[in-house]
Design a protein around this motif. Structure first.
Motif: not given
Length: 242
Positions: A67-89
């Motif tokens: 989930v940490d990897t996903i949140r980092m990739m989303v922040r880097r490529q899409q410029g947004r912060d997602i919740s841990e729940a969304e990253a878990q999905q």
């Protein structure tokens, strides 16, 4: 070579002696030759969410909580912060794809190494960034003679994943409240090596993947082996050097 590495480890951390009572193994790329399948699963799953992730990205972030990897990739490529729940999905989709692939083989040499460790009176534990229950069950199936569930640390046991020391500090606690100089870490990934070193545990890098060995040394591995059979073959010499 081993005596010098141990001497440098003790001097770096100000410890008097290395007295191992447990060996803490990473899972992917250490217990199982699973990283090629993980790389495929990462690339396919993230593409479905509009995230470009390469095989190199998968290896570079190996050991971190998914989930940490996903949140980092989303922040880097899409410029947004997602919740841990969304990253878990999103991670659940990665997990689904991974388990649709052929089962990864046990890493050559690791069962023999665990036999030596156990025969020497040391515990074996597992410290993984994974939170996939089927993989935990597979550890118990394949390594149950040496590892029980109480000595497995997963992503769900910590709030901060590798390279933070928390996973390996938790592994020490699960091994009976050991001190850092009472354990040895076996890792194949830079983030995992950094976690072991940050926990002040003697950390062995085993280069089972495509990264240059120097990458693991740059993460401050105390020792480096080219593959798991070489560590298996060198184990007795290492223990005799302590």
């Amino acid at each position: 070579m081993y005596r010098l590495a141990i001497k440098q480890y003790l001097e770096r951390h100000g410890f008097e002696a290395l007295r191992p009572k447990a060996v803490l193994f990473d899972m992917d790329g250490v217990l199982y030759d699973s990283m090629p399948s993980h790389a495929v699963a990462w690339q396919q799953s993230m593409a479905s969410f509009g995230i470009q992730m390469t095989a190199a990205d998968a290896y570079a972030t190996e050991g971190a909580r998914g989930v940490d990897t996903i949140r980092m990739m989303v922040r880097r490529q899409q410029g947004r912060d997602i919740s841990e729940a969304e990253a878990q999905q999103m991670y659940d989709e990665k997990t689904r794809i991974f388990h649709s692939l052929p089962e990864s083989p046990v890493m050559p040499g690791v069962l023999s190494l665990m036999e030596q460790i156990s025969a020497g009176g040391l515990q074996c534990g597992v410290v993984t960034g994974s939170g996939q229950r089927p993989l935990i069950q597979r550890i118990l199936r394949d390594f149950g003679a040496f590892v029980d569930e109480a000595h497995i640390t997963t992503a769900y046991d910590v709030k901060q994943g590798k390279p933070h020391p928390a996973p390996y500090l938790t592994g020490l606690r699960k091994a009976g409240g050991l001190q850092p100089w009472e354990a040895i870490v076996v890792e194949n990934a830079p983030l995992g090596i950094r976690a072991g070193v940050a926990a002040k545990i003697f950390t062995i890098g085993v280069n089972t993947g495509p990264l240059p060995g120097q990458t693991l040394l740059d993460a401050n591995a105390d020792l480096l082996f080219d593959n798991m059979p070489r560590l298996d073959n060198g184990w007795q010499s290492l223990i005799q050097s302590i």
